[in-house]
Design a protein around this motif. Sequence first.
Motif, PDB file in Angstrom:
ATOM      1  N   GLN A 204      56.072  -0.076 -16.031  1.00 58.14           N
ATOM      2  CA  GLN A 204      57.036  -1.037 -15.493  1.00 58.14           C
ATOM      3  C   GLN A 204      56.350  -2.373 -15.220  1.00 58.14           C
ATOM      4  O   GLN A 204      56.905  -3.436 -15.513  1.00 58.14           O
ATOM      5  CB  GLN A 204      57.682  -0.506 -14.215  1.00 58.14           C
ATOM      6  N   GLU A 205      55.129  -2.328 -14.682  1.00 56.69           N
ATOM      7  CA  GLU A 205      54.385  -3.556 -14.444  1.00 56.69           C
ATOM      8  C   GLU A 205      54.029  -4.244 -15.762  1.00 56.69           C
ATOM      9  O   GLU A 205      54.061  -5.483 -15.851  1.00 56.69           O
ATOM     10  CB  GLU A 205      53.117  -3.248 -13.653  1.00 56.69           C
ATOM     11  N   THR A 206      53.713  -3.466 -16.787  1.00 57.40           N
ATOM     12  CA  THR A 206      53.423  -4.035 -18.101  1.00 57.40           C
ATOM     13  C   THR A 206      54.638  -4.741 -18.670  1.00 57.40           C
ATOM     14  O   THR A 206      54.563  -5.895 -19.121  1.00 57.40           O
ATOM     15  CB  THR A 206      52.962  -2.933 -19.070  1.00 57.40           C
ATOM     16  N   LEU A 207      55.773  -4.086 -18.647  1.00 54.84           N
ATOM     17  CA  LEU A 207      56.982  -4.649 -19.227  1.00 54.84           C
ATOM     18  C   LEU A 207      57.404  -5.938 -18.546  1.00 54.84           C
ATOM     19  O   LEU A 207      57.941  -6.844 -19.197  1.00 54.84           O
ATOM     20  CB  LEU A 207      58.121  -3.627 -19.153  1.00 54.84           C
ATOM     21  N   THR A 208      57.179  -6.043 -17.243  1.00 55.52           N
ATOM     22  CA  THR A 208      57.632  -7.213 -16.494  1.00 55.52           C
ATOM     23  C   THR A 208      56.524  -8.244 -16.278  1.00 55.52           C
ATOM     24  O   THR A 208      56.712  -9.205 -15.530  1.00 55.52           O
ATOM     25  CB  THR A 208      58.204  -6.785 -15.126  1.00 55.52           C
ATOM     26  N   ASP A 209      55.379  -8.074 -16.929  1.00 51.79           N
ATOM     27  CA  ASP A 209      54.288  -9.048 -16.876  1.00 51.79           C
ATOM     28  C   ASP A 209      54.601 -10.180 -17.850  1.00 51.79           C
ATOM     29  O   ASP A 209      54.676  -9.954 -19.061  1.00 51.79           O
ATOM     30  CB  ASP A 209      52.973  -8.357 -17.255  1.00 51.79           C
ATOM     31  N   PRO A 210      54.789 -11.417 -17.366  1.00 48.61           N
ATOM     32  CA  PRO A 210      55.125 -12.522 -18.282  1.00 48.61           C
ATOM     33  C   PRO A 210      54.064 -12.787 -19.343  1.00 48.61           C
ATOM     34  O   PRO A 210      54.365 -13.420 -20.363  1.00 48.61           O
ATOM     35  CB  PRO A 210      55.264 -13.721 -17.328  1.00 48.61           C
ATOM     36  N   SER A 211      52.832 -12.315 -19.136  1.00 45.52           N
ATOM     37  CA  SER A 211      51.777 -12.531 -20.129  1.00 45.52           C
ATOM     38  C   SER A 211      52.090 -11.860 -21.460  1.00 45.52           C
ATOM     39  O   SER A 211      51.492 -12.192 -22.489  1.00 45.52           O
ATOM     40  CB  SER A 211      50.440 -12.001 -19.610  1.00 45.52           C
ATOM     41  N   TYR A 212      53.021 -10.891 -21.457  1.00 46.72           N
ATOM     42  CA  TYR A 212      53.366 -10.182 -22.692  1.00 46.72           C
ATOM     43  C   TYR A 212      54.496 -10.854 -23.465  1.00 46.72           C
ATOM     44  O   TYR A 212      54.981 -10.285 -24.452  1.00 46.72           O
ATOM     45  CB  TYR A 212      53.754  -8.739 -22.373  1.00 46.72           C
ATOM     46  N   ALA A 213      54.943 -12.016 -23.043  1.00 41.63           N
ATOM     47  CA  ALA A 213      55.993 -12.718 -23.782  1.00 41.63           C
ATOM     48  C   ALA A 213      55.531 -12.966 -25.221  1.00 41.63           C
ATOM     49  O   ALA A 213      54.392 -13.349 -25.470  1.00 41.63           O
ATOM     50  CB  ALA A 213      56.324 -14.040 -23.100  1.00 41.63           C
ATOM     51  N   GLY A 214      56.418 -12.711 -26.160  1.00 40.20           N
ATOM     52  CA  GLY A 214      56.103 -12.919 -27.573  1.00 40.20           C
ATOM     53  C   GLY A 214      55.391 -11.759 -28.231  1.00 40.20           C
ATOM     54  O   GLY A 214      55.028 -11.842 -29.409  1.00 40.20           O
ATOM     55  N   GLN A 215      55.197 -10.646 -27.486  1.00 40.86           N
ATOM     56  CA  GLN A 215      54.442  -9.528 -28.032  1.00 40.86           C
ATOM     57  C   GLN A 215      55.266  -8.241 -28.045  1.00 40.86           C
ATOM     58  O   GLN A 215      56.074  -7.995 -27.141  1.00 40.86           O
ATOM     59  CB  GLN A 215      53.164  -9.313 -27.215  1.00 40.86           C
ATOM     60  N   ILE A 216      55.058  -7.451 -29.075  1.00 44.07           N
ATOM     61  CA  ILE A 216      55.607  -6.107 -29.168  1.00 44.07           C
ATOM     62  C   ILE A 216      54.508  -5.167 -28.692  1.00 44.07           C
ATOM     63  O   ILE A 216      53.443  -5.084 -29.302  1.00 44.07           O
ATOM     64  CB  ILE A 216      56.036  -5.767 -30.602  1.00 44.07           C
ATOM     65  N   VAL A 217      54.738  -4.504 -27.570  1.00 42.39           N
ATOM     66  CA  VAL A 217      53.690  -3.715 -26.921  1.00 42.39           C
ATOM     67  C   VAL A 217      53.778  -2.249 -27.340  1.00 42.39           C
ATOM     68  O   VAL A 217      54.837  -1.614 -27.228  1.00 42.39           O
ATOM     69  CB  VAL A 217      53.793  -3.825 -25.395  1.00 42.39           C
ATOM     70  N   LEU A 218      52.662  -1.731 -27.801  1.00 44.04           N
ATOM     71  CA  LEU A 218      52.521  -0.320 -28.160  1.00 44.04           C
ATOM     72  C   LEU A 218      51.734   0.373 -27.060  1.00 44.04           C
ATOM     73  O   LEU A 218      50.646  -0.059 -26.696  1.00 44.04           O
ATOM     74  CB  LEU A 218      51.803  -0.183 -29.496  1.00 44.04           C
ATOM     75  N   GLN A 219      52.289   1.440 -26.494  1.00 44.99           N
ATOM     76  CA  GLN A 219      51.592   2.212 -25.476  1.00 44.99           C
ATOM     77  C   GLN A 219      50.751   3.293 -26.144  1.00 44.99           C
ATOM     78  O   GLN A 219      51.270   4.120 -26.892  1.00 44.99           O
ATOM     79  CB  GLN A 219      52.588   2.860 -24.520  1.00 44.99           C
ATOM     80  N   THR A 220      49.437   3.294 -25.870  1.00 44.13           N
ATOM     81  CA  THR A 220      48.585   4.319 -26.473  1.00 44.13           C
ATOM     82  C   THR A 220      48.788   5.670 -25.794  1.00 44.13           C
ATOM     83  O   THR A 220      48.555   6.706 -26.415  1.00 44.13           O
ATOM     84  CB  THR A 220      47.107   3.919 -26.387  1.00 44.13           C
TER      85      THR A 220
ATOM     86  N   TYR B  58      45.574 -21.337 -10.817  1.00 46.13           N
ATOM     87  CA  TYR B  58      46.255 -21.241 -12.112  1.00 46.13           C
ATOM     88  C   TYR B  58      46.428 -19.759 -12.428  1.00 46.13           C
ATOM     89  O   TYR B  58      45.470 -18.986 -12.364  1.00 46.13           O
ATOM     90  CB  TYR B  58      45.437 -21.892 -13.216  1.00 46.13           C
ATOM     91  N   SER B  59      47.633 -19.381 -12.816  1.00 46.60           N
ATOM     92  CA  SER B  59      47.956 -17.967 -13.007  1.00 46.60           C
ATOM     93  C   SER B  59      47.671 -17.482 -14.421  1.00 46.60           C
ATOM     94  O   SER B  59      47.270 -18.237 -15.304  1.00 46.60           O
ATOM     95  CB  SER B  59      49.442 -17.736 -12.683  1.00 46.60           C
ATOM     96  N   ASN B  60      47.941 -16.199 -14.600  1.00 45.60           N
ATOM     97  CA  ASN B  60      47.969 -15.599 -15.934  1.00 45.60           C
ATOM     98  C   ASN B  60      49.159 -16.153 -16.705  1.00 45.60           C
ATOM     99  O   ASN B  60      50.033 -16.821 -16.144  1.00 45.60           O
ATOM    100  CB  ASN B  60      48.092 -14.082 -15.827  1.00 45.60           C
ATOM    101  N   GLY B  61      49.232 -15.840 -17.984  1.00 50.31           N
ATOM    102  CA  GLY B  61      50.367 -16.280 -18.784  1.00 50.31           C
ATOM    103  C   GLY B  61      50.141 -16.031 -20.258  1.00 50.31           C
ATOM    104  O   GLY B  61      49.023 -15.710 -20.682  1.00 50.31           O
ATOM    105  N   PRO B  62      51.189 -16.164 -21.064  1.00 51.29           N
ATOM    106  CA  PRO B  62      51.094 -15.896 -22.502  1.00 51.29           C
ATOM    107  C   PRO B  62      50.700 -17.125 -23.308  1.00 51.29           C
ATOM    108  O   PRO B  62      50.707 -18.250 -22.795  1.00 51.29           O
ATOM    109  CB  PRO B  62      52.527 -15.478 -22.835  1.00 51.29           C
ATOM    110  N   GLY B  63      50.374 -16.897 -24.568  1.00 43.94           N
ATOM    111  CA  GLY B  63      50.153 -17.998 -25.496  1.00 43.94           C
ATOM    112  C   GLY B  63      48.693 -18.327 -25.723  1.00 43.94           C
ATOM    113  O   GLY B  63      47.776 -17.683 -25.215  1.00 43.94           O
ATOM    114  N   ASP B  64      48.493 -19.385 -26.506  1.00 46.79           N
ATOM    115  CA  ASP B  64      47.177 -19.837 -26.936  1.00 46.79           C
ATOM    116  C   ASP B  64      46.701 -20.943 -25.997  1.00 46.79           C
ATOM    117  O   ASP B  64      47.366 -21.969 -25.865  1.00 46.79           O
ATOM    118  CB  ASP B  64      47.275 -20.358 -28.373  1.00 46.79           C
ATOM    119  N   PRO B  65      45.557 -20.771 -25.339  1.00 46.65           N
ATOM    120  CA  PRO B  65      45.074 -21.811 -24.416  1.00 46.65           C
ATOM    121  C   PRO B  65      44.809 -23.147 -25.098  1.00 46.65           C
ATOM    122  O   PRO B  65      44.864 -24.197 -24.445  1.00 46.65           O
ATOM    123  CB  PRO B  65      43.792 -21.213 -23.835  1.00 46.65           C
ATOM    124  N   SER B  66      44.551 -23.136 -26.393  1.00 47.76           N
ATOM    125  CA  SER B  66      44.296 -24.392 -27.099  1.00 47.76           C
ATOM    126  C   SER B  66      45.552 -25.242 -27.234  1.00 47.76           C
ATOM    127  O   SER B  66      45.477 -26.413 -27.597  1.00 47.76           O
ATOM    128  CB  SER B  66      43.705 -24.110 -28.488  1.00 47.76           C
TER     129      SER B  66
END
Length: 381
Positions: A43-59, A229-237
């Motif tokens: 649940q924490e993974t799914l609602t973490d904004p850092s995963y925006a733009g990603q299809i998450v596979l659970q191992t 500064y928080s976590n977040g998705p995307g490319d830092p560049s």
Amino acid sequence: MTHLPDPAVLVLEDGSRHPGRAYGARGTTLGEVVFATGMSGYQETLTDPSYAGQIVLQTAPHIGNTGMNDEDPESRRIWVSGYIVRDPSRVVSNWRATSSLDDTLERDGIVGISGIDTRAITRVLRSAGSMRGGIFSGDAASLDADEQLRIVREAPQMAGQNLSAEVSVAVAAVTPAVGEKIGNLAVLDLGVKQATLNNLAERGFEVHVLPQNSSFADITAIDPVAVFYSNGPGDPSASDAQVAVLREVLDAKLPYFGICFGNQLFGRALGLGTYKLTFGHRGINQPVRDKATGRVEITAHNHGFAVDAPIEGVFDSPAGYGQVEVSHVGLNDDVVEGLRALDIPAFSVQYHPEAAAGPHDANYLFDRFRDLVVANQKDSE
């Protein structure tokens, strides 16, 4: 007569196809396919904004048995683009659950797939690296295979994307300090998690969450004792504006703490480069060594990019902020996991010390930040 689940297929940009069963919403979703190694905390993974733009596979093979509840979300919604699991739980078994994972995914429009060999796909991603992919279910499952692959290959790459605007708050919000107040803390929301805000408030900060496009004037308007500064998705560049603001923060010698994306942007502000990892670090079991103590911490990660810096020794900041050292190192692959400036009050880590789903080995970093701010206040008196 037994009802068979709707068919679905995961298509990777290398042309491989992985048929399975629809899970969650039906339709088409595209994103960077990544794997997360946590055995719990979905649940924490799914609602973490850092995963925006990603299809998450659970191992972990079995997902969903504790359902979803109203207490553990890390943000206002689910952010993953899609979800891949092997064996979804058929029942919900937790007294706090308010809905099943399947129902929540369907309600929030998250297209997923189940019943596929997640271990085999993980091995592919570990060898070839994270890659674009698409999940097709419902009417989209019957599309021609060549058409599905074309759609996947036309999706944008994660490299070069600035996604902080998609996940950040639109207006400022305040979380009151718990106990004795140290002062106002400016948090630039690049995809912040609720557990982070709670940890900062519990250290005596009145936490002002600011939109990602806030200027240095917006930050100083709240009279902050420090900046985060928080976590977040995307490319830092692709986040030049946030780097420019951070340099103003460092020039003003305001104490600074950054995590995850905030670590990468701190590296850029210091004049260092960043690069994309082959498959990234995601999960709650990543070993990191604190170079100052020699202590090995098991930590929570979610990053696909890293800072390029010499692991050993002290070096000069290319941007003129004095001497810097790498403070933490990932033990699986020697990736930079933390930076510490020696001449200004600023440090950062690449992982998540709030670790809402655990572990809590790195929670001391919030205390270290508090101590840094208090010491800076005394020096300024």
